[in-house]
Each structure stands twice: as C-alpha cells, then as structure tokens.
Design an enzyme around this catalytic site. Sequence first.
Site, PDB file in Angstrom:
ATOM      1  N   TYR A  77       0.686  -1.115  -0.126  1.00  0.00           N
ATOM      2  CA  TYR A  77      -0.167   0.100   0.019  1.00  0.00           C
ATOM      3  C   TYR A  77       0.761   1.219  -0.046  1.00  0.00           C
ATOM      4  CZ  TYR A  77      -3.267   3.421   1.911  1.00  0.00           C
ATOM      5  OH  TYR A  77      -4.004   4.477   2.033  1.00  0.00           O
ATOM      6  N   ASP A 125      -2.067  -1.250  -4.378  1.00  0.00           N
ATOM      7  CA  ASP A 125      -2.497   0.347  -4.534  1.00  0.00           C
ATOM      8  C   ASP A 125      -1.037   0.798  -4.468  1.00  0.00           C
ATOM      9  OD1 ASP A 125      -2.980   3.066  -4.536  1.00  0.00           O
ATOM     10  OD2 ASP A 125      -4.044   2.942  -2.307  1.00  0.00           O
TER      11      ASP A 125
END
Length: 244
Positions: free
Chosen positions: A63, A107
């Site tokens: 992330y 992400d």
Amino acid sequence: QYRAYYSLADQKYAGSVLLLRRGVAPPTSLAYNLDGGADAQRHDDEGRIILATWRSVELLGTYTPNNGVVEESFARRRAWDAKVTRFVASRAAAPAAGAPPLVYVGDLNVAAAWEDVGPSPAWFRNQNGQKADDPKDRGQPGFTEAEQLRFAEMCAAGALLDARRLTHPTPDWTADATWRGAPGAPPQPPEFGRYYNKGMRIDYALVHESLKGAVVRCDVLGRGPMRDGFMGSDHCPLLLELKV
C-alpha cells in the site's frame, strides 16, 4: 475459508492483508519489510508491505504512501519509491538464476501515463501541490510527472510488465480506472462531488517479464461514476489470473 496474514500498524488507515484459500499451499517464507535478512518478520512501520514466496512465484503486495502536497510528503514518497526500486531490481535476474519470478500488486498510488486518468488529464495535473518547488511535483497526488518518471524507472529496474496493459493494450480510463471520486452526499445530486465522474488507474498487477505469456487476464472489477463494484471503497478490486 481463508488464512489471513496481516501487516500491522498502530494507525487507523494503513496496514495490509494477504488472504489465502485454505486449500492453497502456504508460502514457504513471509516477510513484512523489504530489508531482508534475519529481520524479515519486523513489520513495516505503517504495515504497508507483505512479501510471500512460493516455489513458482514471489508475491509482493504494498500500500504505497500518497505523494501528498507538501515538500515533506514528497521526500517521504521519493524515499519509498527508491526503496521499492532497489528491491525489485534485486529480483530482476531471479528467474534466470532459478529463483521464482516476482509479481507485484497493490495500491501503488500512481497513474503511469497521461491517459490513465479522466475525463481530463490536464485537470488532474493542475490540481493540488501547485506551490511545489519542483514543477515535476505539481499536480494531483498520484498524477505528478515525478511520480510517473519514478514508476517507469522502477518497472525498468525490475523487468516488470503491466498486466492490465498486456491484456488491454488500448487505454480507456472509463474501464481502467481503479479509483473513482465520490458523488455528492445526499440530498445533493451526485454531480456536486468535486471528483464525481473522475477516475485514476492507480492500482496495479505487475509481473516479471518472464511471466508475460502466463497472464490469462487482468480485470478491473468496478466501474462507472456511481462506483459499481467498488464494495464500499473508493478503490475497486483488480483480478489477476496467471498460469504458473
């Protein structure tokens, strides 16, 4: 039905998890940072990293921190990008040496190309961070020139290919966007949302070039201004299928 492997953090928004169906063989090794060595079980300070290894594939999930709009956050993101680039570069020659190839998912908080946002890339480039010292840091976080350049350098260093572009070579932000802006909150109409009907492709499945022929599909599972298939998030799932 799943085993869960958590990368933990003492804050409310970061952290990550790897879920494996119970019928799937557990990884032969797990790490929660990219430093290697005996300290592999130390969790990243913000829980942003999970690295799982099997005989046939090494899976990195991150992330990535948002680029932000101030010099301090720009420096933080540059340091993160440099760390990840060093790691993927260390894995670039792994298949040739008989080690499993790398798959990098998550992400990644960067839209790789001009056409990866819409409906107006110029609008995104002129939002936020306009007072940055370096013009390359100006623009919507995730859509600055500096981030795009570093992303390209990282992919080159790791011999990584974008699985979405392998399977969908013609860009179409309406189908590719994994992040979508929120509609206006009721009783306002949807179009009152500042980012309503705008989208960015900032979630990825990257595969080592040796896996190019193994990519079966890479599907974006949500779409549309009302975020169909987004499952309560402003990001939607990305489905990668490989034959390995």
